[in-house]
Design an enzyme around this catalytic site. Sequence first.
Site, PDB file in Angstrom:
ATOM      1  N   HIS A 223      35.308  17.496   4.431  1.00 36.18           N
ATOM      2  CA  HIS A 223      36.372  17.566   5.435  1.00 36.18           C
ATOM      3  C   HIS A 223      35.982  16.788   6.695  1.00 36.18           C
ATOM      4  O   HIS A 223      36.805  16.076   7.275  1.00 36.18           O
ATOM      5  CB  HIS A 223      36.679  19.023   5.800  1.00 36.18           C
ATOM      6  CG  HIS A 223      37.677  19.666   4.908  1.00 36.18           C
ATOM      7  ND1 HIS A 223      37.391  20.065   3.627  1.00 36.18           N
ATOM      8  CD2 HIS A 223      38.977  19.968   5.113  1.00 36.18           C
ATOM      9  CE1 HIS A 223      38.463  20.593   3.090  1.00 36.18           C
ATOM     10  NE2 HIS A 223      39.452  20.552   3.966  1.00 36.18           N
TER      11      HIS A 223
ATOM     12  N   LYS B 174      39.071  31.310  -0.487  1.00 34.00           N
ATOM     13  CA  LYS B 174      39.005  32.768  -0.383  1.00 34.00           C
ATOM     14  C   LYS B 174      38.863  33.134   1.084  1.00 34.00           C
ATOM     15  O   LYS B 174      38.330  32.369   1.878  1.00 34.00           O
ATOM     16  CB  LYS B 174      37.852  33.333  -1.210  1.00 34.00           C
ATOM     17  CG  LYS B 174      36.473  32.996  -0.712  1.00 34.00           C
ATOM     18  CD  LYS B 174      35.394  33.630  -1.575  1.00 34.00           C
ATOM     19  CE  LYS B 174      34.018  33.263  -1.024  1.00 34.00           C
ATOM     20  NZ  LYS B 174      32.955  33.807  -1.850  1.00 34.00           N
TER      21      LYS B 174
END
Length: 184
Positions: free
Chosen positions: A35, A100
């Site tokens: 990222h 998650k």
Amino acid sequence: MQLDTSSLAQLAPTLRAGDKVELSGTVYTARDAAHKRIMQLIEKGEPLPFDLNGAAIYYAGPTAAKDGMVIGSCGPTTSGRMDVYAPALLDRGLAAMIGKGERSQAVKDAIIRNNAVYFCAIGGAGALACRCITECEVIAFEDLGCESVKRLRFDNFPLIVTVDCHGGDLFSSGRKQYEKAILL
């Protein structure tokens, strides 16, 4: 409900927190280091390793494939670590994120603003999840090892809609239901 990644951008507005889905199609892996590099490419105006428009990113760092498998264990990582990057990617067309854990308010606002969706995968079940992945190819940042960007092919990968584009948040609503049940 069965979904294909090619129609995620169009179908996201029909999904609600708590919906159970089986996702098929192309999904890209990216974690923290990937990222950061993707954001650096954006800042420099350089091409990205994949088109963000309508894409789904799975926050995972799969292990090496064992004999006869296309990928090793491939469970979700904690999504909150990508929260600093997620709004900018959503604003550039990202349709879905898979991971998650809870998301920040800034990410939830970006999901709503962009008619996107956040799915949760089952943590601790990476060895089972890999059975729903039929293809895996490293497409960027190979030097990052397990955190390189990979193009995966999902085949009925089980997920749950956790944050929808209507403001639904399974973590928030689930907590409220639990608290209400305790008080009864």
